[in-house]
Design an enzyme around this catalytic site. Structure first.
Site, PDB file in Angstrom:
ATOM      1  N   GLU A   1      38.813  51.319  32.470  1.00 31.83           N
ATOM      2  CA  GLU A   1      39.754  52.061  33.311  1.00 31.83           C
ATOM      3  C   GLU A   1      39.330  52.059  34.780  1.00 31.83           C
ATOM      4  OE1 GLU A   1      40.059  55.869  31.236  1.00 31.83           O
ATOM      5  OE2 GLU A   1      41.600  55.022  29.911  1.00 31.83           O
TER       6      GLU A   1
ATOM      7  N   ASP B   1      42.295  56.771  21.157  1.00 33.73           N
ATOM      8  CA  ASP B   1      41.907  57.721  22.189  1.00 33.73           C
ATOM      9  C   ASP B   1      42.127  59.161  21.761  1.00 33.73           C
ATOM     10  OD1 ASP B   1      41.001  58.610  24.585  1.00 33.73           O
ATOM     11  OD2 ASP B   1      42.689  57.903  25.782  1.00 33.73           O
TER      12      ASP B   1
ATOM     13  N   GLU C   1      42.756  67.474  25.058  1.00 36.54           N
ATOM     14  CA  GLU C   1      43.672  66.636  25.843  1.00 36.54           C
ATOM     15  C   GLU C   1      44.939  66.295  25.066  1.00 36.54           C
ATOM     16  OE1 GLU C   1      41.942  62.970  27.209  1.00 36.54           O
ATOM     17  OE2 GLU C   1      43.799  62.297  28.146  1.00 36.54           O
TER      18      GLU C   1
HETATM   19  O1  GCW Z   1      41.339  59.961  27.034  1.00 38.68           O
HETATM   20  C1  GCW Z   1      41.211  59.233  28.204  1.00 38.68           C
HETATM   21  C2  GCW Z   1      41.467  60.209  29.287  1.00 38.68           C
HETATM   22  C3  GCW Z   1      40.763  59.905  30.572  1.00 38.68           C
HETATM   23  C4  GCW Z   1      39.300  59.663  30.275  1.00 38.68           C
HETATM   24  C5  GCW Z   1      39.178  58.494  29.327  1.00 38.68           C
HETATM   25  C6  GCW Z   1      37.754  58.231  28.908  1.00 38.68           C
HETATM   26  C7  GCW Z   1      37.406  60.277  31.602  1.00 38.68           C
HETATM   27  O2  GCW Z   1      42.851  60.310  29.484  1.00 38.68           O
HETATM   28  O3  GCW Z   1      40.952  61.004  31.426  1.00 38.68           O
HETATM   29  O4  GCW Z   1      38.527  59.465  31.442  1.00 38.68           O
HETATM   30  O5  GCW Z   1      39.894  58.740  28.155  1.00 38.68           O
HETATM   31  O6  GCW Z   1      37.409  58.626  27.803  1.00 38.68           O
HETATM   32  O7  GCW Z   1      36.986  57.648  29.654  1.00 38.68           O
END
Ligand code: GCW
Length: 710
Positions: free
Chosen positions: A311, A390, A418
């Site tokens: 990312e 995720d 989240e």
């Molecule tokens: O779940 C996603 C999140 C991001 C996060 C990423 C990760 C810290 O939306 O905010 O970044 O995973 O785990 O690195």
């Protein structure tokens, strides 16, 4: 608190929870920082509840030391009075006679380890014995959990040792407020307890209280900044190291070691080097020197946490190197001091083409890391999200966990909610984590995920892994925004200590500690209500949100609330592929992305087959027609309607149940939870209506029960 801060809620360690212990005559024996902490805890409890405390085993002479407050002074060296409880650290000197009298040493069959303790009772004395100070601390909090039962004549002798050596929380806290993500990325509990507007808060009482809560549930490590390391945060490693050292000093009192998220580009952004290439000598030297400085300042520093090539974070790929090269670079710098690198396996292409149905984000971690098994140094811990995507409300367990026998692993959970209601919804995640930890990647009768973490076999000695979770704590007076979200933090620690614990029993522990019977108008009602509201809340959340393992369907960006197609035509790789005929992602080997092939048998076959795939994961693995009949007997589309109607009804029932607690618990907690349940009802209704309407409009199939769909 430091004046400007409101007093934080006591969570699972209110004064009343120390009632049984604090009313006793207690001897604390041994020396060291954590024994001092134990002594202070006991002294505080005795001051509040009328007990007495002595200390022995301190200093060369090991004389009995008089203490203050509600404590009965004893003349130096003279006999300690009769006691009900002894907490003793085995050391070079003799143990108090009472320990031998209690006969505990005879129940001893080997070392208790760095954190273990023996609990026994004989001659009307309860004894906690440990080989290391941390063991005494965990023994103390175990006594708190047991309450009066710790003094039961029938208390069995039992040795306690944590299943997992590192039980760690990752804070995604930013030092400087991020323009999009704010002070805490995915934080739903106010600001950070560590940082505010670019500065360290240094709120000593709060951090001390936090350390105490962590020790009280078994957590022994934290990382103090976000894995997305921005410019300000990068400097914690060098010129702002003092701020990290301050946190480490505060948390050391409770046996919690501090780790730091670092940027892989640190040699460039902090060191003025032209490259961060892991094979470059100057880069290696820079990490070695920098790490030496860290340990000079924080001798028990835990290590580095790294999100690389993920990312947008920098990583070894920029230099044509792989992730073993990257992780080993940092591991070498930390090795002389016993530090570890937590290297995240969350590496995937976030610039995917949604038109391409064969690139599969779920495959990415395995594709990147499985070929590297055996190449990581011993102090690298590969940190794998529990599922391949995720932190969704339902995913299969990540195939990486079974694919790396020669690598130390950490499984990463998300305590911060989240994707599970953002601490506005009640969603007790203990049952979900317990399912993940109990999953058997090689099938029935074989080892569980927790077994893999507890003792990874491979070339060389048994390795052992960690359980890690993203923290849900902020400067909110209830720590977690939602008072009931405290249970998730507590359950994480307890399951990391012992993954075989029943999550319902863990909830009972949490209820008894957090809502002590002595403080409530009707303890039985409180317990029954909390169970009714929380036990099934994760499955309820699943019912009114994304069906059958398909995942996402959340509003892009902040991820709260429904937006079925929100991510469907984006580069993020999180699709559901719903059309007029069906829904789901074909991850089979036969016709799809081939992801099912990343599992060992039997799961590679089970997941491959539409017939055998468990209902709750069907749409994760297969694209099926709406008319497909599930094992439950329902069609997919009817299942979607039924679960969404049922989910909202259950949330409404949760709110009704909660209202019966009016007048029996702290009114502020009652109000706070009540407000959040109102929002949960509103939000669940929105999920239901959007999901049902979406699938009705796509499929044209009416609800068999004729309920209202828009
Ligand atoms: O779940 C996603 C999140 C991001 C996060 C990423 C990760 C810290 O939306 O905010 O970044 O995973 O785990 O690195």
């Amino acid at each position: 608190m430091n004046g400007e801060e409101p007093m934080a809620h006591a969570a699972w360690l209110p004064a009343e929870a120390f009632g049984a212990l604090g009313a006793r005559r207690v001897l604390v024996h041994g020396e060291g920082l954590l024994v001092d902490t134990v002594f202070d805890e006991v002294a505080g409890a005795c001051a509040g509840h009328g007990g007495q405390v002595w200390r022995t085993g301190v200093g060369a002479e090991s004389g009995d030391a008089p203490t203050a407050g509600a404590v009965r002074p004893v003349a130096g060296g003279s006999a300690v009075g009769a006691v009900d409880l002894v907490l003793a650290l085995r050391g070079p000197g003799p143990l108090p006679a009472v320990v031998a009298r209690a006969g505990t040493t005879t129940g001893d069959d080997g070392p208790l380890g760095d954190e273990g303790f023996l609990l026994a009772r004989a001659d009307d004395v309860t004894v906690v014995l440990a080989d290391a100070p941390a063991g005494l601390l965990y023994g103390l909090f175990h006594l708190v959990r047991l309450g009066e039962a710790a003094f039961d004549a029938e208390l069995p002798v039992r040795r306690h040792r944590p299943a997992l050596r590192r039980r760690m929380l990752d804070h995604w806290d930013n030092v400087a407020v991020h323009p999009v993500m704010g002070q805490v990325e995915r934080g739903y509990a106010g600001g950070s307890i560590f940082w505010r507007d670019g500065a360290a808060r240094r709120d000593a009482p709060r951090i001390r209280a936090y350390g105490r809560l962590l020790a009280g549930c078994g957590v022994n490590a934290i990382s103090v900044n976000n894995v997305n390391v921005h410019a300000t945060e990068a400097r914690l490693l060098t010129d702002r190291l003092d701020e990290v050292a301050w946190i480490a000093d505060a948390l050391r009192l409770y046996g919690v070691r501090v780790h730091l998220s670092v940027t892989f580009a640190a040699p460039v952004v902090l060191g003025d080097l032209p490259t961060a290439d892991p094979l470059d000598e100057k880069v290696r030297d820079w990490w070695a020197t920098t790490s030496a400085q860290v340990y000079a300042r924080i001798p028990d520093f835990g290590g580095y946490l790294v999100k690389a090539d993920s990312e947008g974070q920098p990583g070894p790929f920029s230099y044509g190197r792989d992730h073993a090269d990257g992780a080993n670079l940092l591991a070498e710098a930390l090795a002389p001091y016993g530090g570890v690198v937590h290297w995240r396996a969350f590496v995937y292409d976030h610039r995917q083409d949604w038109r391409d149905r064969f690139t599969d984000r779920a495959r990415a971690a395995y594709d990147h890391f499985a070929p590297l098994d055996g190449r990581f140094h011993d102090n690298v811990v590969l940190q794998v999200k529990f599922g391949p995507l995720d932190f969704q409300v339902r995913e299969p367990v990540s195939p990486v966990i079974a694919a790396m026998p020669a690598t130390r692993l950490a499984v990463e959970l998300q305590v911060t909610q989240e994707y599970t209601g953002q601490q506005r919804h009640v969603c007790y995640l203990g049952p979900w984590w317990s399912e993940v930890l109990g999953f058997r990647p090689w099938g029935p009768g074989e080892r569980t995920v927790a077994d893999v973490l507890a003792d990874v076999p491979g070339p060389g000695p048994a390795r052992g892994g960690d359980l890690v979770a993203v923290a849900n704590v902020g400067d909110d007076p209830y720590w977690c925004g939602h008072p009931l979200a405290q249970a998730n933090l507590y359950a994480f620690g307890r399951l990391a200590w012992d993954p075989r614990l029943d999550p319902g029993a863990v909830l009972d522990e949490w209820i008894d500690l957090t809502f002590p019977p002595s403080t409530s108008g009707d303890p039985a009602l409180v317990r029954a209500t909390l169970h009714a509201v929380m036990d099934g809340s994760w499955r309820t959340y699943e019912r009114y949100t994304t069906p059958l393992g398909v995942g996402f369907m959340v509003r892009p960006g902040h991820h709260y609330g429904p937006d079925v197609d929100g991510y469907e035509y984006t580069p993020w790789g999180t699709y559901h592929f719903a059309d007029r005929d069906g829904v789901g992602v074909d991850r089979s080997r036969a016709t799809g992305t081939g992801f099912t092939g990343q599992y060992p048998p039997p799961w590679s076959q089970v997941y491959e087959s539409r017939e055998h795939c468990p209902d709750e994961l069907l749409l994760f693995f297969h694209h099926v027609p709406y008319s497909h009949v599930l094992h439950s007997g329902s069609t997919v589309v009817q299942h979607i309607y039924d679960t969404h109607f049922a989910g909202v009804e259950q949330v409404v029932a949760m709110r009704e149940r909660w209202r019966r607690l009016a007048g029996t618990i702290d009114p502020a907690v009652y109000e706070r939870v009540g407000e959040r349940l109102d929002e949960q009802v509103r939000s669940a209704t929105e999920w239901r209506d959007q999901l049902n309407t979406y699938f009705f409009r796509k499929s044209g199939v009416p609800d068999a029960r004729g309920r209202r769909i828009h």
